[in-house]
Design a protein around this motif. Sequence first.
Motif, PDB file in Angstrom:
ATOM      1  N   GLY A 175       0.816  -1.206   0.000  1.00 27.26           N
ATOM      2  CA  GLY A 175       0.000   0.000   0.000  1.00 27.26           C
ATOM      3  C   GLY A 175       0.849   1.255   0.000  1.00 27.26           C
ATOM      4  N   ILE A 176       1.933   1.256   0.794  1.00 28.50           N
ATOM      5  CA  ILE A 176       2.842   2.399   0.841  1.00 28.50           C
ATOM      6  C   ILE A 176       3.518   2.604  -0.511  1.00 28.50           C
ATOM      7  CG2 ILE A 176       5.020   3.220   1.828  1.00 28.50           C
ATOM      8  CD1 ILE A 176       4.139   1.976   4.494  1.00 28.50           C
ATOM      9  N   ALA A 177       3.966   1.506  -1.125  1.00 24.91           N
ATOM     10  CA  ALA A 177       4.655   1.600  -2.417  1.00 24.91           C
ATOM     11  C   ALA A 177       3.746   2.161  -3.493  1.00 24.91           C
ATOM     12  CB  ALA A 177       5.182   0.217  -2.825  1.00 24.91           C
ATOM     13  N   VAL A 178       2.523   1.649  -3.583  1.00 25.66           N
ATOM     14  CA  VAL A 178       1.589   2.131  -4.607  1.00 25.66           C
ATOM     15  C   VAL A 178       1.181   3.573  -4.320  1.00 25.66           C
ATOM     16  CG1 VAL A 178      -0.717   1.812  -5.603  1.00 25.66           C
ATOM     17  CG2 VAL A 178       0.756  -0.173  -5.168  1.00 25.66           C
ATOM     18  N   GLY A 179       0.960   3.898  -3.043  1.00 27.29           N
ATOM     19  CA  GLY A 179       0.636   5.270  -2.679  1.00 27.29           C
ATOM     20  C   GLY A 179       1.748   6.228  -3.073  1.00 27.29           C
ATOM     21  N   HIS A 180       2.996   5.820  -2.871  1.00 27.58           N
ATOM     22  CA  HIS A 180       4.124   6.685  -3.224  1.00 27.58           C
ATOM     23  C   HIS A 180       4.227   6.862  -4.736  1.00 27.58           C
ATOM     24  CE1 HIS A 180       7.905   8.784  -2.757  1.00 27.58           C
ATOM     25  NE2 HIS A 180       8.397   8.018  -3.727  1.00 27.58           N
ATOM     26  N   ILE A 181       3.989   5.801  -5.482  1.00 30.24           N
ATOM     27  CA  ILE A 181       4.027   5.908  -6.942  1.00 30.24           C
ATOM     28  C   ILE A 181       2.990   6.917  -7.433  1.00 30.24           C
ATOM     29  CG2 ILE A 181       3.573   4.677  -9.109  1.00 30.24           C
ATOM     30  CD1 ILE A 181       4.792   2.178  -7.767  1.00 30.24           C
ATOM     31  N   TYR A 182       1.768   6.816  -6.883  1.00 31.40           N
ATOM     32  CA  TYR A 182       0.727   7.765  -7.289  1.00 31.40           C
ATOM     33  C   TYR A 182       1.120   9.183  -6.882  1.00 31.40           C
ATOM     34  CZ  TYR A 182      -3.630  10.308  -7.618  1.00 31.40           C
ATOM     35  OH  TYR A 182      -4.572  11.259  -7.937  1.00 31.40           O
ATOM     36  N   TYR A 183       1.562   9.359  -5.642  1.00 35.16           N
ATOM     37  CA  TYR A 183       1.932  10.688  -5.149  1.00 35.16           C
ATOM     38  C   TYR A 183       3.063  11.287  -5.987  1.00 35.16           C
ATOM     39  CZ  TYR A 183       4.127  14.176  -2.124  1.00 35.16           C
ATOM     40  OH  TYR A 183       4.697  15.324  -1.638  1.00 35.16           O
ATOM     41  N   PHE A 184       4.050  10.481  -6.335  1.00 34.30           N
ATOM     42  CA  PHE A 184       5.178  10.983  -7.121  1.00 34.30           C
ATOM     43  C   PHE A 184       4.727  11.408  -8.516  1.00 34.30           C
ATOM     44  CE2 PHE A 184       8.620  10.342 -10.176  1.00 34.30           C
ATOM     45  CZ  PHE A 184       9.611  11.150  -9.629  1.00 34.30           C
ATOM     46  N   LEU A 185       3.942  10.568  -9.177  1.00 32.79           N
ATOM     47  CA  LEU A 185       3.512  10.878 -10.540  1.00 32.79           C
ATOM     48  C   LEU A 185       2.521  12.040 -10.594  1.00 32.79           C
ATOM     49  CD1 LEU A 185       3.042   7.291 -12.030  1.00 32.79           C
ATOM     50  CD2 LEU A 185       4.948   8.873 -12.405  1.00 32.79           C
ATOM     51  N   GLU A 186       1.709  12.194  -9.557  1.00 32.60           N
ATOM     52  CA  GLU A 186       0.662  13.213  -9.547  1.00 32.60           C
ATOM     53  C   GLU A 186       1.121  14.529  -8.948  1.00 32.60           C
ATOM     54  OE1 GLU A 186      -3.258  14.772 -10.159  1.00 32.60           O
ATOM     55  OE2 GLU A 186      -2.156  13.058 -10.979  1.00 32.60           O
ATOM     56  N   ASP A 187       1.925  14.487  -7.870  1.00 34.20           N
ATOM     57  CA  ASP A 187       2.256  15.701  -7.135  1.00 34.20           C
ATOM     58  C   ASP A 187       3.711  16.147  -7.276  1.00 34.20           C
ATOM     59  OD1 ASP A 187      -0.287  15.077  -6.294  1.00 34.20           O
ATOM     60  OD2 ASP A 187       0.071  15.472  -4.188  1.00 34.20           O
ATOM     61  N   VAL A 188       4.637  15.213  -7.417  1.00 33.74           N
ATOM     62  CA  VAL A 188       6.058  15.555  -7.391  1.00 33.74           C
ATOM     63  C   VAL A 188       6.634  15.755  -8.788  1.00 33.74           C
ATOM     64  CG1 VAL A 188       8.361  14.830  -6.659  1.00 33.74           C
ATOM     65  CG2 VAL A 188       6.369  14.331  -5.220  1.00 33.74           C
ATOM     66  N   PHE A 189       6.525  14.744  -9.629  1.00 34.53           N
ATOM     67  CA  PHE A 189       7.173  14.794 -10.942  1.00 34.53           C
ATOM     68  C   PHE A 189       6.690  15.956 -11.813  1.00 34.53           C
ATOM     69  CE2 PHE A 189       7.660  13.285 -15.400  1.00 34.53           C
ATOM     70  CZ  PHE A 189       9.051  13.282 -15.431  1.00 34.53           C
ATOM     71  N   PRO A 190       5.392  16.271 -11.859  1.00 37.77           N
ATOM     72  CA  PRO A 190       4.964  17.404 -12.710  1.00 37.77           C
ATOM     73  C   PRO A 190       5.566  18.738 -12.290  1.00 37.77           C
ATOM     74  CG  PRO A 190       3.097  16.014 -12.151  1.00 37.77           C
ATOM     75  CD  PRO A 190       4.240  15.559 -11.292  1.00 37.77           C
ATOM     76  N   ALA A 191       5.968  18.876 -11.019  1.00 36.52           N
ATOM     77  CA  ALA A 191       6.534  20.139 -10.537  1.00 36.52           C
ATOM     78  C   ALA A 191       8.040  20.222 -10.735  1.00 36.52           C
ATOM     79  CB  ALA A 191       6.207  20.314  -9.049  1.00 36.52           C
ATOM     80  N   GLN A 192       8.676  19.139 -11.208  1.00 32.58           N
ATOM     81  CA  GLN A 192      10.109  19.133 -11.427  1.00 32.58           C
ATOM     82  C   GLN A 192      10.452  19.807 -12.755  1.00 32.58           C
ATOM     83  OE1 GLN A 192      12.221  17.923  -9.002  1.00 32.58           O
ATOM     84  NE2 GLN A 192      10.292  17.727  -7.876  1.00 32.58           N
ATOM     85  N   PRO A 193      11.654  20.384 -12.880  1.00 36.85           N
ATOM     86  CA  PRO A 193      12.077  20.945 -14.175  1.00 36.85           C
ATOM     87  C   PRO A 193      12.039  19.877 -15.261  1.00 36.85           C
ATOM     88  CG  PRO A 193      13.567  21.619 -12.418  1.00 36.85           C
ATOM     89  CD  PRO A 193      12.651  20.591 -11.817  1.00 36.85           C
ATOM     90  N   GLY A 194      11.321  20.152 -16.308  1.00 36.27           N
ATOM     91  CA  GLY A 194      11.174  19.175 -17.386  1.00 36.27           C
ATOM     92  C   GLY A 194      10.148  18.098 -17.111  1.00 36.27           C
ATOM     93  N   GLY A 195       9.497  18.164 -15.948  1.00 38.93           N
ATOM     94  CA  GLY A 195       8.494  17.158 -15.603  1.00 38.93           C
ATOM     95  C   GLY A 195       7.180  17.415 -16.308  1.00 38.93           C
ATOM     96  N   SER A 196       6.321  16.419 -16.292  1.00 34.06           N
ATOM     97  CA  SER A 196       4.998  16.533 -16.904  1.00 34.06           C
ATOM     98  C   SER A 196       4.052  15.575 -16.206  1.00 34.06           C
ATOM     99  CB  SER A 196       5.061  16.222 -18.402  1.00 34.06           C
ATOM    100  OG  SER A 196       5.501  14.881 -18.614  1.00 34.06           O
ATOM    101  N   ARG A 197       2.771  15.749 -16.448  1.00 34.75           N
ATOM    102  CA  ARG A 197       1.775  14.881 -15.830  1.00 34.75           C
ATOM    103  C   ARG A 197       1.600  13.627 -16.674  1.00 34.75           C
ATOM    104  NH1 ARG A 197      -3.663  17.124 -13.655  1.00 34.75           N
ATOM    105  NH2 ARG A 197      -3.494  15.059 -12.704  1.00 34.75           N
ATOM    106  N   TRP A 198       1.900  12.497 -16.078  1.00 39.29           N
ATOM    107  CA  TRP A 198       1.703  11.221 -16.747  1.00 39.29           C
ATOM    108  C   TRP A 198       0.319  10.647 -16.484  1.00 39.29           C
ATOM    109  CZ3 TRP A 198       6.744   7.805 -16.351  1.00 39.29           C
ATOM    110  CH2 TRP A 198       7.804   8.477 -16.984  1.00 39.29           C
ATOM    111  N   LEU A 199      -0.274  11.049 -15.369  1.00 43.27           N
ATOM    112  CA  LEU A 199      -1.591  10.531 -15.009  1.00 43.27           C
ATOM    113  C   LEU A 199      -2.656  11.533 -15.440  1.00 43.27           C
ATOM    114  CD1 LEU A 199      -0.898   9.136 -11.415  1.00 43.27           C
ATOM    115  CD2 LEU A 199      -0.802   7.931 -13.601  1.00 43.27           C
TER     116      LEU A 199
END
Length: 239
Positions: A175-199
């Motif tokens: 549950g922690i692993a899947v939650g982190h994957i969602y959080y990273f793809l939705e909240d973290v990665f899009p805010a990074q330089p060169g990042g984008s929303r995959w979800l």
Amino acid sequence: MAYQTLRQEYLQIPIVTRAYTTACVVTTAAVQLEIITPFQLYFNPDLIFSKFQIWRLITNFLFFGPVGFNFLFNMIFLYRYCRMLEEGSFRGRTADFIFMFLFGGTLMTLFGLFVSLVFLGQAFTIMLVYVWSRRNPYVRMNFFGLLNFEAPFLPWVLMGFSLLLGNSIIVDFLGIAVGHIYYFLEDVFPAQPGGSRWLRTPSILKALFDAPAEDANYNPLPEERPGGFPWGEGQRLGG
């Protein structure tokens, strides 16, 4: 009068939280009444693909074991954090919330193929707790009146509590692993330089479930208030 009050309170629960928790309670009641058995519900890839028992993809998320402490513990946390997410960061975004359910459930099912888990409801609850905790990092938590910590530690505290109860921590870790994957793809990665929303939530879900936009001046309650349960109670720093 009591019936009307209970009905009104029930209908005030957000739709996704209401549907999921009701399905879990009804499924457990059906097992307790021996209308169905857990053997008809558990995740079994052979029966799913060879016998086309597709319902097992869903029912393995609905059964938390017989009525007892473990069931009540999971139901309280499921209801509380599912509702806080739906009334907080997913307010007015029912389609996005449902998409998170589908994304998390699909990932857990795929991982479940390799770790031989038969029921994934507890892992799903931990996923909801994890996403909420990362989106509310400054909330102070009190667990059973014994531990005080900040919200991001809550999933790990729950995993430690499962270990103390003699349960396998694989489910919690999933549950922690899947939650982190969602959080990273939705909240973290899009805010990074060169990042984008995959979800991206499919447009059909938005058309089916999203209501018209609310008043921009509406100020929702803080996420930690709904539910009214003292287990895992939160308080914002400086509040």
